[in-house]
Motif scaffolding. Structure first.
Motif, PDB file in Angstrom:
ATOM      1  N   GLY A  22       0.792  -1.219   0.000  1.00 44.72           N
ATOM      2  CA  GLY A  22       0.000   0.000   0.000  1.00 44.72           C
ATOM      3  C   GLY A  22       0.824   1.267   0.000  1.00 44.72           C
ATOM      4  N   GLN A  23       2.125   1.158   0.290  1.00 46.97           N
ATOM      5  CA  GLN A  23       2.996   2.337   0.291  1.00 46.97           C
ATOM      6  C   GLN A  23       3.444   2.713  -1.123  1.00 46.97           C
ATOM      7  OE1 GLN A  23       6.246   1.527   2.979  1.00 46.97           O
ATOM      8  NE2 GLN A  23       4.882   0.926   4.674  1.00 46.97           N
ATOM      9  N   HIS A  24       3.132   1.887  -2.084  1.00 52.32           N
ATOM     10  CA  HIS A  24       3.585   2.124  -3.464  1.00 52.32           C
ATOM     11  C   HIS A  24       2.387   2.455  -4.360  1.00 52.32           C
ATOM     12  CE1 HIS A  24       7.585   0.571  -2.422  1.00 52.32           C
ATOM     13  NE2 HIS A  24       6.942  -0.348  -1.707  1.00 52.32           N
ATOM     14  N   LYS A  25       1.739   3.546  -4.041  1.00 49.65           N
ATOM     15  CA  LYS A  25       0.541   3.966  -4.760  1.00 49.65           C
ATOM     16  C   LYS A  25       0.832   4.242  -6.236  1.00 49.65           C
ATOM     17  CE  LYS A  25      -3.152   7.416  -4.410  1.00 49.65           C
ATOM     18  NZ  LYS A  25      -3.681   8.559  -3.618  1.00 49.65           N
ATOM     19  N   ASP A  26       1.988   4.813  -6.517  1.00 52.35           N
ATOM     20  CA  ASP A  26       2.340   5.140  -7.915  1.00 52.35           C
ATOM     21  C   ASP A  26       2.429   3.882  -8.767  1.00 52.35           C
ATOM     22  OD1 ASP A  26       2.380   7.779  -7.247  1.00 52.35           O
ATOM     23  OD2 ASP A  26       4.567   7.916  -7.043  1.00 52.35           O
ATOM     24  N   ALA A  27       2.970   2.802  -8.177  1.00 52.46           N
ATOM     25  CA  ALA A  27       3.104   1.549  -8.926  1.00 52.46           C
ATOM     26  C   ALA A  27       1.719   0.983  -9.269  1.00 52.46           C
ATOM     27  CB  ALA A  27       3.900   0.535  -8.109  1.00 52.46           C
ATOM     28  N   TYR A  28       0.806   1.092  -8.311  1.00 55.75           N
ATOM     29  CA  TYR A  28      -0.551   0.563  -8.577  1.00 55.75           C
ATOM     30  C   TYR A  28      -1.270   1.422  -9.609  1.00 55.75           C
ATOM     31  CZ  TYR A  28      -5.042  -1.696  -7.577  1.00 55.75           C
ATOM     32  OH  TYR A  28      -6.210  -2.406  -7.684  1.00 55.75           O
ATOM     33  N   GLN A  29      -0.993   2.740  -9.611  1.00 57.29           N
ATOM     34  CA  GLN A  29      -1.624   3.622 -10.590  1.00 57.29           C
ATOM     35  C   GLN A  29      -1.172   3.276 -11.998  1.00 57.29           C
ATOM     36  OE1 GLN A  29      -4.041   6.156  -9.916  1.00 57.29           O
ATOM     37  NE2 GLN A  29      -4.199   5.783 -12.137  1.00 57.29           N
ATOM     38  N   VAL A  30       0.099   2.884 -12.137  1.00 61.99           N
ATOM     39  CA  VAL A  30       0.599   2.461 -13.455  1.00 61.99           C
ATOM     40  C   VAL A  30      -0.188   1.250 -13.945  1.00 61.99           C
ATOM     41  CG1 VAL A  30       2.571   1.480 -14.690  1.00 61.99           C
ATOM     42  CG2 VAL A  30       2.916   3.387 -13.101  1.00 61.99           C
ATOM     43  N   PHE A  53      -5.724  -5.081  -5.071  1.00 62.12           N
ATOM     44  CA  PHE A  53      -6.840  -4.179  -4.780  1.00 62.12           C
ATOM     45  C   PHE A  53      -6.980  -3.888  -3.276  1.00 62.12           C
ATOM     46  CE2 PHE A  53     -11.409  -3.913  -3.620  1.00 62.12           C
ATOM     47  CZ  PHE A  53     -11.728  -2.717  -4.237  1.00 62.12           C
ATOM     48  N   LYS A  54      -6.842  -4.903  -2.433  1.00 56.81           N
ATOM     49  CA  LYS A  54      -7.081  -4.743  -0.992  1.00 56.81           C
ATOM     50  C   LYS A  54      -6.102  -3.785  -0.322  1.00 56.81           C
ATOM     51  CE  LYS A  54      -4.270  -8.746   0.343  1.00 56.81           C
ATOM     52  NZ  LYS A  54      -4.278 -10.063   1.031  1.00 56.81           N
ATOM     53  N   HIS A  55      -4.953  -3.535  -0.947  1.00 53.57           N
ATOM     54  CA  HIS A  55      -3.931  -2.670  -0.335  1.00 53.57           C
ATOM     55  C   HIS A  55      -4.195  -1.188  -0.587  1.00 53.57           C
ATOM     56  CE1 HIS A  55      -1.427  -6.085   0.726  1.00 53.57           C
ATOM     57  NE2 HIS A  55      -1.490  -6.540  -0.522  1.00 53.57           N
ATOM     58  N   PHE A  56      -5.182  -0.862  -1.468  1.00 55.79           N
ATOM     59  CA  PHE A  56      -5.377   0.547  -1.849  1.00 55.79           C
ATOM     60  C   PHE A  56      -6.857   0.942  -1.741  1.00 55.79           C
ATOM     61  CE2 PHE A  56      -1.671  -1.076  -4.103  1.00 55.79           C
ATOM     62  CZ  PHE A  56      -0.707  -0.125  -3.773  1.00 55.79           C
ATOM     63  N   PRO A  57      -7.396   0.999  -0.511  1.00 55.54           N
ATOM     64  CA  PRO A  57      -8.810   1.348  -0.333  1.00 55.54           C
ATOM     65  C   PRO A  57      -9.149   2.731  -0.875  1.00 55.54           C
ATOM     66  CG  PRO A  57      -7.638   1.376   1.786  1.00 55.54           C
ATOM     67  CD  PRO A  57      -6.721   0.743   0.790  1.00 55.54           C
ATOM     68  N   GLU A  58      -8.159   3.641  -0.856  1.00 61.74           N
ATOM     69  CA  GLU A  58      -8.425   4.991  -1.371  1.00 61.74           C
ATOM     70  C   GLU A  58      -8.583   5.015  -2.894  1.00 61.74           C
ATOM     71  OE1 GLU A  58      -3.937   4.578  -1.347  1.00 61.74           O
ATOM     72  OE2 GLU A  58      -5.674   3.859  -0.219  1.00 61.74           O
ATOM     73  N   LEU A  59      -8.126   3.951  -3.556  1.00 66.46           N
ATOM     74  CA  LEU A  59      -8.260   3.857  -5.016  1.00 66.46           C
ATOM     75  C   LEU A  59      -9.322   2.824  -5.431  1.00 66.46           C
ATOM     76  CD1 LEU A  59      -4.482   3.939  -6.097  1.00 66.46           C
ATOM     77  CD2 LEU A  59      -6.165   5.788  -6.287  1.00 66.46           C
ATOM     78  N   ASN A  65     -13.746   0.706 -11.431  1.00 69.15           N
ATOM     79  CA  ASN A  65     -14.107   1.279 -12.734  1.00 69.15           C
ATOM     80  C   ASN A  65     -13.175   0.797 -13.832  1.00 69.15           C
ATOM     81  OD1 ASN A  65     -16.313   2.709 -11.784  1.00 69.15           O
ATOM     82  ND2 ASN A  65     -15.098   4.521 -11.266  1.00 69.15           N
ATOM     83  N   ALA A  66     -11.879   0.678 -13.502  1.00 70.84           N
ATOM     84  CA  ALA A  66     -10.916   0.185 -14.492  1.00 70.84           C
ATOM     85  C   ALA A  66     -11.242  -1.258 -14.876  1.00 70.84           C
ATOM     86  CB  ALA A  66      -9.507   0.283 -13.917  1.00 70.84           C
ATOM     87  N   GLN A  67     -11.544  -2.079 -13.879  1.00 67.57           N
ATOM     88  CA  GLN A  67     -11.885  -3.477 -14.157  1.00 67.57           C
ATOM     89  C   GLN A  67     -13.188  -3.553 -14.946  1.00 67.57           C
ATOM     90  OE1 GLN A  67      -9.668  -5.647 -13.269  1.00 67.57           O
ATOM     91  NE2 GLN A  67     -10.619  -7.664 -13.483  1.00 67.57           N
ATOM     92  N   LEU A  68     -14.100  -2.662 -14.635  1.00 71.26           N
ATOM     93  CA  LEU A  68     -15.379  -2.638 -15.340  1.00 71.26           C
ATOM     94  C   LEU A  68     -15.191  -2.291 -16.813  1.00 71.26           C
ATOM     95  CD1 LEU A  68     -18.391  -2.931 -15.159  1.00 71.26           C
ATOM     96  CD2 LEU A  68     -18.547  -0.588 -14.302  1.00 71.26           C
ATOM     97  N   ASP A  69     -14.269  -1.385 -17.101  1.00 64.69           N
ATOM     98  CA  ASP A  69     -13.951  -1.070 -18.503  1.00 64.69           C
ATOM     99  C   ASP A  69     -13.499  -2.326 -19.242  1.00 64.69           C
ATOM    100  OD1 ASP A  69     -14.599   1.598 -18.347  1.00 64.69           O
ATOM    101  OD2 ASP A  69     -12.559   2.239 -17.823  1.00 64.69           O
TER     102      ASP A  69
END
Length: 493
Positions: A22-30, A53-59, A65-69
């Protein structure tokens, strides 16, 4: 847009971080941005997004939405991968939304994709049944027609497969409460499916539960409204509801409301009745014809003998016989003298054909026992013999002067009631000093199964009418017993 290499590199960062991912938010955004890439990038994103997914509740919203796309991608293989992973998003408050999304995805026409959606819904059912039902009923009440239809069918086929620890009393109460909302505005087919759903709930197997179901059916039947015999929709609705109510009736669950309505509103209007089912009439005289006129040479002037339909006559004659008990002077009243004369002519002619058919059936079954009676053909003949014997008993009663209504019969579609052996023995011991009689050695009869009535010289067309649901309940109730306007598939959200 990230490349395949960048996706793998950022996946490695998150995987190596384990619980501190969860400390690597930028990596998950990529990885989230991978849904904007090509087919290869999308396939990787479909797998990587749910994994972390479970590590980034704020996202959470961005990830769902990304998965839904991806679930709506043009590439079927990407859609299937994305749908398969959807249950991983069903955590906490997100579960009802995932259930809602999966319910909308039931509109898929791809069989493999449709099966994946079904499996995904079943998997989150086991996580939180009430939350999953919330998503399903949300779409049933507000969704597109195709989604509503498939969601109802999902419930009618899949609920019964779930274990008791999933379908708790609280969950069943929720199903009943939500179903009542839906039943405020349904088509005929939907009504039948919901009765199937509710009848299968364990909590509604009690006397009070079955009484609740009868009240629901009575409400749908509009028994408080005036019956319009010339409106096929009104007749159809009453027939459909009555068919759903009849299996619920028992010694403690009364049919009084329905019987009263039929006696006061339907029977007096039989001659004006417009049936929604082609070729169906519920007037007894229509199935008990007058003898054909004879020509000078003594042969049938019409050329063809009337076809007798015993299954219908058993139902109608039994109903007449039961009502006759309540008003035994009906046929003997001076006002009805001509009716009695006409009725007895019809009875006599029908009885002639009946006796011929009974002899044919007895001859066909003579000497057959055990396995021979278990063939489909002989099972039909056994039931046909039961039908004709019942009619014969009732006709004999009506031939009395004055007509009698004393005989009792067990209708062919009802299982034979087996007396309790201990109770019978006790009764014999206390009422007689003679030794108890031996039980009859005759063959035991199993509970009656659904069958196609017999066909032949005196019973053609017996199987032409199905007691299953036929068409929608139509007429002014909004969606109103007749279907909703078609709408095109929209964006899933």
């Amino acid at each position: 847009m990230p490349t395949v290499e960048e996706l793998y590199r950022n996946y490695g960062i998150l995987a190596d971080a384990t619980e501190t991912a969860g400390q690597h938010k930028d990596a998950y955004q990529v990885i989230l941005d991978g849904v904007k890439g090509g087919a290869k990038e999308k396939r990787l994103a479909a797998q990587f997004i749910p994994k972390f997914f479970k590590h980034f509740p704020e996202l959470a919203d961005s990830a769902i939405n990304a998965q839904l796309d991806l679930c709506e991608d043009e590439d079927v293989s990407i859609r299937r991968q994305a749908i398969k992973e959807l249950p991983q998003f069903a955590t906490g408050d997100n579960l009802p939304r995932v259930a809602d999304i999966l319910t909308q995805l039931l509109q898929s026409d791809d069989s493999a994709e449709f099966n994946l959606v079904n499996n995904a819904l079943l998997s989150i059912f086991k996580m939180d049944a009430k939350g999953t039902l919330g998503g399903l009923f949300s779409q049933i009440l507000q969704g597109e027609d195709i989604v509503r239809e498939r969601a109802i069918k999902f419930l009618s086929t899949k609920l019964k497969t779930l274990p008791e620890e999933v379908l708790t009393k609280e969950v069943e109460e929720f199903i009943l409460a939500e179903s009542k909302k839906v039943l405020e505005d349904v088509t005929g087919e939907e009504f039948v499916l919901f009765m199937k759903i509710l009848s299968g709930l364990k909590s509604l197997q009690t006397v009070s539960g079955r009484q609740q179901l009868v009240e629901l059916v009575a409400e749908q039947a509009d028994l408080e409204q005036t019956f319009n015999p010339s409106d096929p929709d009104c007749v159809d609705r009453l027939l459909q509801c009555t068919r759903q109510a009849v299996p619920l009736f028992s010694k403690n669950v009364h049919s009084t409301k329905f019987v009263t309505y039929f006696c006061e509103h339907v029977l007096p209007n039989l001659s004006a009745l417009t049936t929604p089912v082609e070729g169906l009439d519920i007037q007894l005289e229509e199935y008990m014809p007058l003898p054909p006129e004879e020509a000078e040479n003594g042969e049938n002037a019409g050329g063809e003998e009337p076809k007798l339909q015993f299954s219908y006559v058993e139902c109608l004659l039994y109903s007449f016989h039961q009502l006759g008990r309540k008003l035994p002077d009906f046929l003997t009243a001076k006002l009805n003298a001509e009716k009695l004369k006409d009725f007895k002519i019809r009875l006599q002619y029908f009885a002639r054909g009946l006796q011929v058919y009974i002899r044919q059936l007895r001859l066909a079954l003579q000497g057959k026992t055990g396995e021979a009676l278990k063939t489909e053909e002989n099972k039909i003949k056994v039931v046909a013999l039961k039908i004709t014997n019942n009619i014969n008993v009732l006709i004999k009663d009506l031939f009395h002067i004055p007509p009698s209504y004393k005989s009792t019969v067990t209708l062919s579609w009802k299982p034979v009631q087996k007396a309790d052996a201990n109770q019978k023995r006790t009764s014999e011991d206390t009422t007689s000093s003679s030794p108890p009689k031996k039980a009859s050695a005759g063959p035991k009869r199993d509970a009656r199964q659904i069958y196609n009535p017999p066909s032949g010289k005196y019973s053609s067309n017996l199987g032409s009418f199905s007691y299953e649901q036929r068409g929608g309940f139509r007429g002014g109730r909004g969606r109103g017993w007749g279907g909703r306007g078609n709408r095109s598939r929209g964006r899933i959200y």
